[in-house]
Design a protein around this motif. Structure first.
Motif, PDB file in Angstrom:
ATOM      1  N   PRO A  22       0.593  -1.282  -0.144  1.00  0.00           N
ATOM      2  CA  PRO A  22      -0.227  -0.025   0.300  1.00  0.00           C
ATOM      3  C   PRO A  22       0.859   0.848   0.180  1.00  0.00           C
ATOM      4  N   GLU A  23       1.005   1.308  -1.015  1.00  0.00           N
ATOM      5  CA  GLU A  23       2.059   3.323  -1.567  1.00  0.00           C
ATOM      6  C   GLU A  23       2.086   3.749  -2.620  1.00  0.00           C
ATOM      7  N   ARG A  24       2.250   4.323  -2.805  1.00  0.00           N
ATOM      8  CA  ARG A  24       2.321   4.873  -4.436  1.00  0.00           C
ATOM      9  C   ARG A  24       3.400   7.225  -4.555  1.00  0.00           C
ATOM     10  N   ILE A  25       4.204   6.558  -5.445  1.00  0.00           N
ATOM     11  CA  ILE A  25       4.987   7.190  -6.026  1.00  0.00           C
ATOM     12  C   ILE A  25       4.736   7.966  -7.415  1.00  0.00           C
ATOM     13  N   VAL A  62      13.742 -12.296  -1.708  1.00  0.00           N
ATOM     14  CA  VAL A  62      13.166 -11.153  -1.716  1.00  0.00           C
ATOM     15  C   VAL A  62      12.939 -10.571  -3.424  1.00  0.00           C
ATOM     16  N   SER A  63      12.047  -9.952  -4.112  1.00  0.00           N
ATOM     17  CA  SER A  63      12.787  -9.244  -4.687  1.00  0.00           C
ATOM     18  C   SER A  63      11.505  -7.899  -4.545  1.00  0.00           C
ATOM     19  N   VAL A  64      11.389  -6.432  -4.448  1.00  0.00           N
ATOM     20  CA  VAL A  64      10.609  -5.370  -4.871  1.00  0.00           C
ATOM     21  C   VAL A  64      11.169  -4.878  -5.892  1.00  0.00           C
ATOM     22  N   CYS A  65      10.090  -4.230  -6.290  1.00  0.00           N
ATOM     23  CA  CYS A  65       9.982  -3.266  -7.473  1.00  0.00           C
ATOM     24  C   CYS A  65       8.734  -2.361  -7.042  1.00  0.00           C
ATOM     25  N   LEU A  66       8.466  -0.664  -7.393  1.00  0.00           N
ATOM     26  CA  LEU A  66       7.481  -0.029  -7.071  1.00  0.00           C
ATOM     27  C   LEU A  66       7.719   0.992  -7.887  1.00  0.00           C
ATOM     28  N   LEU A  67       6.261   1.146  -8.414  1.00  0.00           N
ATOM     29  CA  LEU A  67       6.034   2.479  -9.249  1.00  0.00           C
ATOM     30  C   LEU A  67       7.184   3.632  -8.956  1.00  0.00           C
ATOM     31  N   GLN A 113      12.138   6.366  -1.821  1.00  0.00           N
ATOM     32  CA  GLN A 113      12.072   6.535  -0.158  1.00  0.00           C
ATOM     33  C   GLN A 113      10.990   5.271   0.431  1.00  0.00           C
ATOM     34  N   HIS A 114       9.921   4.383  -0.268  1.00  0.00           N
ATOM     35  CA  HIS A 114       9.623   3.532   0.153  1.00  0.00           C
ATOM     36  C   HIS A 114      10.336   2.528  -0.553  1.00  0.00           C
ATOM     37  N   GLY A 137      12.221  -2.519   2.367  1.00  0.00           N
ATOM     38  CA  GLY A 137      14.370  -2.892   2.315  1.00  0.00           C
ATOM     39  C   GLY A 137      14.067  -3.673   4.088  1.00  0.00           C
ATOM     40  N   GLU A 138      14.327  -2.267   5.068  1.00  0.00           N
ATOM     41  CA  GLU A 138      14.635  -1.456   5.950  1.00  0.00           C
ATOM     42  C   GLU A 138      14.032  -3.404   6.889  1.00  0.00           C
ATOM     43  N   ILE A 139      12.308  -2.938   6.687  1.00  0.00           N
ATOM     44  CA  ILE A 139      11.207  -4.166   7.960  1.00  0.00           C
ATOM     45  C   ILE A 139      11.657  -5.031   6.982  1.00  0.00           C
ATOM     46  N   LEU A 140      12.080  -5.416   5.478  1.00  0.00           N
ATOM     47  CA  LEU A 140      12.216  -6.990   5.887  1.00  0.00           C
ATOM     48  C   LEU A 140      13.566  -7.117   6.728  1.00  0.00           C
ATOM     49  N   ALA A 141      14.414  -6.275   6.477  1.00  0.00           N
ATOM     50  CA  ALA A 141      15.670  -7.040   6.804  1.00  0.00           C
ATOM     51  C   ALA A 141      15.446  -6.868   8.152  1.00  0.00           C
ATOM     52  N   ASP A 142      15.105  -6.699   8.666  1.00  0.00           N
ATOM     53  CA  ASP A 142      14.276  -6.771  10.429  1.00  0.00           C
ATOM     54  C   ASP A 142      13.514  -8.166  10.790  1.00  0.00           C
ATOM     55  N   HIS A 143      12.634  -7.953   9.588  1.00  0.00           N
ATOM     56  CA  HIS A 143      11.911  -9.228  10.178  1.00  0.00           C
ATOM     57  C   HIS A 143      12.013 -10.969   9.135  1.00  0.00           C
TER      58      HIS A 143
END
Length: 697
Positions: free
Chosen positions: A126-129, A159-164, A171-172, A177-183
């Motif tokens: 849930p986000e949008r840039i 895990v791969s992450v690709c946001l628009l 920033q999102h 990435g930080e949250i995933l690294a913690d959990h």
């Protein structure tokens, strides 16, 4: 000393450079189940040939350069890590929709390709840039924590992450990435804007997913390789060949393993360009690398190694796009180990299935019982069964004959000799078509190019290929049997950096573009100071993805300047674009504005000076000329001269029919062709009738 190792589908090649212009070559069967074993095995062969222990031999090594198909094979065989994909809410099908396109638009029997990561392992953030970098919708961090826990419950390994629009504002993506690294401690994560900061979300998503899926496998492979080499006595620098024709430290490749997708094949054009310029002066060359599994072809044009950002793993539109700069290579399944078979319609076929290293062709006597191109060459007399790999590996001609008769000849109603000739003819024709794809289809006349023949099986039919093409010359480099490995010795330490900065020539954003170029040049300079410390020479090349306003696709254009000071620099850019567009597509729109999207910088650091190799000549009885019965499709069986390459004097010439043998390959000189030995030990073969009709290199 420097060692260069290329792990192919059938053999692992090693070339040793003593630093004083002397090169030595070695081959050992590849071990598909554990390529590290094959690397150590070929090093052991080299050590024994030098009368030294492996630790003593490796102790002199300053660097080891390694090309490997480990990453590519893992993707093609679906043996990568279980990977999750996170993208912007509302766009879960980015990997499914792709970019469109079909090679055969009316063929509805072929299923639509599956996404690289299935929908069951895709999550929406849930986000949008916005396209301008503004935050349209704040990231819901609590939901990202829930996603991390759901991913962990699925036993995901990467895990791969690709946001628009993450390349515009990351920033999102960084926070995810930080949250995933913690959990998800210990699970590798790839963020698309860090790996491939480009516009076009499918390419970023595909690149990030491929990269993430390879991290567990390649980190393990490279760490084991480094550890085994160190334990064996190697204390030098381990460099890995990358897809774009350079080398990088093993640790850097482990961090971004997608860089090694086309690691092995990318080196053949590097070597091919060097030898073409050295021996023919030609700036246009077709570089063909004939291995046991595939036939890899590339076109070196105007002295430049061809690169593309549209590399596909698997068939075009049906495979997966890497989105990374890679040496542009066309591969077909036609090599020495390619299997000959008869289809349901009674037609002879070659490949794409290969006998590989295990069990290998029937003549290897390792359990293989299906006829291959190599078996046909043994039957025809092109390969001496008692002198394969310098006599270190004995071949069984009767097993080749039996495999061809049982598998093909009976079904075709032909003799074994006729069938063997047909196998070579068909393999040759398929290779000719592959060359025509990279020449004729791109507006290049193959008769104007020199054919650089590399690979252990290159000598068997490259003269015949050149004859079919109408080319007058074929160059067999002295390192031809290990062409890709020798390319690694010639390659520079290099890295690529990219950044988007959208503008157009009618309203050029000088400040934004120059700031972007400054950042790219700074990253290149930092790489040169760090990884490239002590380099003999450093070069930075700048380019941009450009197109006419309104066009869908871009072409990569080398910049005519390293910064834009005024309108005159923009005019130079427009002229360069028109020239490149006309060269590629034969048309220009002189009144159209040019749009510029992604900016790129490539830094290359030359770490070593290449010493010229001087060939040796032998006149002892072991190198005496003899004759052997050899079958040609046009002349039938003839008594062909069999000449060890060392027995040829520098500048000496041999007219076909003849076979010039070395410990690693046999070069078939067809009737009507003349071979000349070059100063470094290579062979330049001239086809006389094409010289007479105007074909020339």
């Amino acid at each position: 000393m420097r060692y260069a190792i290329d792990t192919g589908g059938t053999f692992t090649d090693l070339i040793v450079d003593d630093g004083e212009g002397r090169l030595s070559f070695f081959k050992s069967p590849t071990t598909p189940q554990d390529p590290v074993v094959g690397v150590l095995a070929v090093l052991q062969v080299a050590a024994e040939a030098n009368g030294r222990s492996l630790p003593d031999f490796l102790g002199d090594g300053a660097s080891l350069l390694h090309g490997t198909t480990r990453a590519l094979n893992a993707v093609l065989s679906h043996k990568t890590a279980k990977t999750a994909f996170i993208t912007t809410m509302g766009h879960p099908d980015v990997l499914l929709f792709r970019e469109g396109g079909r090679t055969d638009p009316f063929n509805f029997t072929r299923d639509f390709p599956q996404p690289y990561v299935p929908r069951a392992l895709t999550w929406e953030a849930p986000e949008r840039i916005g396209a301008d970098g503004s935050v349209v919708k704040e990231l819901d961090e609590r939901r990202i924590v829930e996603i991390a826990l759901e991913i962990r419950a699925k036993n995901v390994e990467a895990v791969s992450v690709c946001l628009l629009w993450s390349p515009i504002n990351p920033q999102h993506e960084l926070r995810i990435g930080e949250i995933l690294a913690d959990h998800l401690p210990g699970i590798p994560i790839t963020l698309s804007h860090q790996l491939a900061p480009m516009l076009r979300e499918y390419r970023r998503a595909s690149a990030a997913s491929i990269d993430a899926s390879l991290k567990p496998l390649m980190t393990d492979y490279l760490s084991r390789l480094e550890g085994e080499l160190k334990a064996a006595g190697f204390g030098g620098r381990l460099l890995i060949v990358t897809s774009n024709g350079g080398v990088l430290d093993a640790t850097d490749v482990a961090d971004a393993p997608i860089l090694a997708i086309n690691s092995g094949p990318s080196m053949a054009p590097v070597a091919g360009l060097y030898f073409a310029q050295q021996h023919t002066g030609s700036t246009t060359a077709v570089v063909a690398d004939t291995g046991g599994t595939s036939y890899d072809v590339s076109l070196v044009r105007d002295g430049h190694i061809p690169r593309t950002r549209e590399s596909w793993l698997g068939d075009r539109f049906y495979g997966h796009m890497t989105g990374f700069p890679s040496v542009d290579i066309t591969s077909i399944g036609a090599g020495g180990g390619s299997i000959a078979w008869v289809d349901d319609g009674g037609l002879l076929r070659i490949g794409p299935e290969s006998a590989g290293a295990d069990p290998g062709p029937a003549c290897y006597n390792r359990g293989g019982n299906r006829p291959t191109v190599t078996d046909a060459c043994v039957v025809l007399g092109y390969i001496d069964p008692d002198n394969f790999l310098g006599g270190k590996m004995k071949l069984d001609r009767e097993l080749s004959r039996a495999a061809i008769e049982r598998g093909v000849a009976r079904k075709l109603g032909m003799s074994v000799a006729e069938t063997a000739c047909a196998i070579i003819e068909l393999a040759t024709q398929e290779m000719v078509h592959a060359i025509e794809d990279v020449t004729v289809n791109h507006g290049v006349d193959p008769t104007s190019a020199v054919l650089i023949a590399g690979g252990g099986a290159a000598g068997l039919n490259s003269v015949k290929i050149a004859d079919r093409l109408g080319a007058a010359q074929v160059l067999f480099p002295h390192t031809g049997a290990v062409l890709s490995a020798s390319g690694a010795l010639l390659a520079d330490l290099s890295a690529n950096y990219s950044e988007p900065a959208v503008t157009a020539t009618n309203h050029f954003d000088f400040s934004n573009v120059n700031a972007c170029l400054d950042r790219l040049k700074s990253r290149c300079a930092a790489f040169a100071v760090d990884a490239g410390e002590g380099a003999l020479e450093t070069k930075i090349q700048l380019s941009v993805d450009s197109r006419y306003v309104g066009q869908v696709w871009e072409i990569e254009l080398e910049l005519p300047c390293d910064s834009f000071d005024d309108a005159s620099d923009v005019v130079k850019l427009v002229r360069a674009f028109h020239k490149q567009h006309e060269k590629l597509f034969a048309v220009i729109d002189a009144d159209a504005d040019v749009e510029l999207l992604n900016w790129h910088a490539r830094v290359s650091c030359r770490l070593h000076t290449i010493q010229p190799h001087q060939a040796e000549e032998r006149t002892d009885s072991a190198s005496a000329q003899r004759t052997r019965k050899v079958q040609f499709s046009t002349e039938g069986e003839v008594d062909a001269a069999i000449i060890p390459v060392e027995a040829l004097k520098i500048g000496g010439k041999v007219a076909g029919p003849a076979i010039i043998e070395s410990n690693f390959t046999s070069v078939v000189i067809d009737p009507g062709a003349i071979a000349e030995r070059l100063s470094d030990g290579g062979l330049l073969v001239t086809i006389e009738r094409h010289l007479a009709t105007g074909g020339k290199a």
